[in-house]
Design a protein around this motif. Structure first.
Motif, short mmCIF file in Angstrom:
data_model
loop_
_atom_site.label_atom_id
_atom_site.label_comp_id
_atom_site.label_asym_id
_atom_site.label_seq_id
_atom_site.Cartn_x
_atom_site.Cartn_y
_atom_site.Cartn_z
N LYS A 93 0.86 -1.19 0.00
CA LYS A 93 0.00 0.00 0.00
C LYS A 93 0.89 1.24 0.00
O LYS A 93 0.86 2.08 0.90
CB LYS A 93 -0.96 0.01 1.18
CG LYS A 93 -2.17 0.92 0.98
CD LYS A 93 -3.19 0.75 2.10
CE LYS A 93 -4.41 1.61 1.83
NZ LYS A 93 -5.44 1.47 2.92
N CYS A 119 4.37 -0.76 -5.43
CA CYS A 119 3.39 -1.21 -4.44
C CYS A 119 3.16 -2.72 -4.58
O CYS A 119 2.67 -3.19 -5.61
CB CYS A 119 2.08 -0.46 -4.63
SG CYS A 119 0.81 -0.92 -3.43
N GLU A 122 -0.68 -3.61 -4.95
CA GLU A 122 -1.19 -3.50 -6.31
C GLU A 122 -0.70 -4.66 -7.18
O GLU A 122 -1.45 -5.19 -8.01
CB GLU A 122 -0.76 -2.17 -6.94
CG GLU A 122 -1.44 -0.96 -6.30
CD GLU A 122 -1.00 0.35 -6.93
OE1 GLU A 122 -0.16 0.31 -7.87
OE2 GLU A 122 -1.48 1.41 -6.49
N GLN A 123 0.55 -5.10 -6.97
CA GLN A 123 1.07 -6.23 -7.75
C GLN A 123 0.31 -7.51 -7.39
O GLN A 123 0.00 -8.32 -8.27
CB GLN A 123 2.56 -6.41 -7.50
CG GLN A 123 3.20 -7.45 -8.42
CD GLN A 123 4.70 -7.58 -8.23
OE1 GLN A 123 5.30 -6.87 -7.41
NE2 GLN A 123 5.32 -8.46 -8.99
N TRP A 125 -2.79 -7.68 -6.30
CA TRP A 125 -4.12 -7.55 -6.91
C TRP A 125 -4.07 -7.86 -8.39
O TRP A 125 -4.97 -8.50 -8.94
CB TRP A 125 -4.65 -6.13 -6.70
CG TRP A 125 -5.23 -5.86 -5.36
CD1 TRP A 125 -5.69 -6.78 -4.45
CD2 TRP A 125 -5.42 -4.58 -4.76
NE1 TRP A 125 -6.15 -6.15 -3.32
CE2 TRP A 125 -6.01 -4.80 -3.48
CE3 TRP A 125 -5.17 -3.27 -5.17
CZ2 TRP A 125 -6.34 -3.75 -2.62
CZ3 TRP A 125 -5.50 -2.23 -4.31
CH2 TRP A 125 -6.07 -2.47 -3.05
N ASP A 126 -3.03 -7.40 -9.05
CA ASP A 126 -2.89 -7.65 -10.49
C ASP A 126 -2.71 -9.13 -10.77
O ASP A 126 -3.25 -9.66 -11.75
CB ASP A 126 -1.69 -6.87 -11.04
CG ASP A 126 -1.47 -7.13 -12.53
OD1 ASP A 126 -2.32 -6.73 -13.34
OD2 ASP A 126 -0.45 -7.77 -12.88
#
Length: 307
Positions: A93, A119, A122-123, A125-126
């Protein structure tokens, strides 16, 4: 001009614990830094934290006042370790740490180096956008079988995030190599350990968590997970060696039906080595990702006068 690439930037992993969520009014209370340098610091004059913040990190304000350093000195220590830049700073985050660092630097009249932020949230989540679990740092650590004692302390969170960087990069490579239709994918990893039922249960549970992650990253794959496929087989009984021989032979047969093998962990045990050998002989992709810590048995307590 030499182009800036990921290989020319020093990488730091950063975590803050703060007095609250608003960088305009709240302050950094604790710093954890990993990567190119390792450093932990408490801030003595950050003020009292909100009840919500204390519920998360549990930092005692009296402890911070006694063991910490003034905010300006801690910031100077952090900036000195980052150096003149450019650098890459990784955080879980990262937008949170970025806002707090920029506000802190502005208040103290300092200058930030050029930072490329990365982040890991974010990685994650991707990689697993439809995952049936959150990608919070603690939940990912438990999924990967990592120790989480000290979670929500800046140093521990930075340590876990540093480990997460390597893990996410490895799984990104897996997804890129296997594509959207990976077919049958075999998950190989240590099972037997020291041969005790406790070690086998530990490794089986760790692989189950990792399989949940693997399925989220490769939703179109059909996973073959021998730790779970052969959970009925007892390798610890009096016929344990015979059972193990039968299971290893079955595992080799399963590998031969797959389109790829993922080795979980960097150590090839006897079983993993046999599975990898079959995959390589058939020309299957063999991809490696980080595994989990082995079970550490506590030494027996010696009591004086007792044999």
């Amino acid at each position: 001009m030499i182009p800036i690439t990921p290989y020319t930037l020093r990488q730091f992993v950063l975590d803050f614990e703060t007095t609250g969520l608003d960088p305009a009014s709240d302050r950094v209370l604790e710093v954890g830094l990993r990567g190119a340098d390792t450093w932990d610091a408490l801030v003595s004059d950050a003020g009292d934290a909100s009840e919500g913040a204390v519920a998360v990190h549990g930092l005692d304000p009296d402890l911070c006042r006694c063991l910490g350093r003034p905010s300006s000195g801690v910031l100077d220590g952090l900036l000195g370790r980052l150096g003149p830049g450019p650098v890459e700073v990784v955080a879980h985050k990262a937008a949170f740490e970025k806002r707090f660092l920029e506000a802190w630097v502005e208040r103290e009249g300092r200058v930030l180096p050029w930072i490329r932020w990365r982040c890991t949230l974010e990685q994650a989540w991707d990689l697993a956008p439809q995952a049936p679990f959150s990608c919070r740092l603690g939940e990912l650590a438990e999924l990967f079988g990592w120790p989480t004692e000290g979670l929500h302390g800046a140093g521990m969170d930075a340590t876990l995030t540093e480990r997460l960087v390597a893990t996410l990069d490895a799984w990104t490579e897996v997804r890129n190599r296997l594509g959207g239709e990976p077919g049958l994918v075999y998950l190989a990893g240590p099972l037997r350990g020291d041969g005790t039922a406790e070690a086998i249960a530990h490794n089986r549970a760790r692989m189950a968590g990792l399989a949940r992650w693997a399925q989220a990253v490769l939703p179109q794959a059909t996973l073959v997970v021998p730790h779970l496929n052969f959970a009925f087989a007892d390798e610890t009984g009096r016929r344990g060696d015979l059972v193990r021989t039968q299971v290893l032979r079955s595992c080799e047969a399963l590998v031969a039906q797959c389109q790829a093998l993922i080795q979980c962990g960097h150590t090839r045990t006897e079983g993993v080595a046999r599975e990898v050998a079959v995959a390589e002989a058939l020309g299957l992709p063999v991809l490696e990702v980080p595994g989990w810590p082995s079970l550490k048995r506590q030494p027996a307590i010696q009591v004086k006068g007792v044999a």
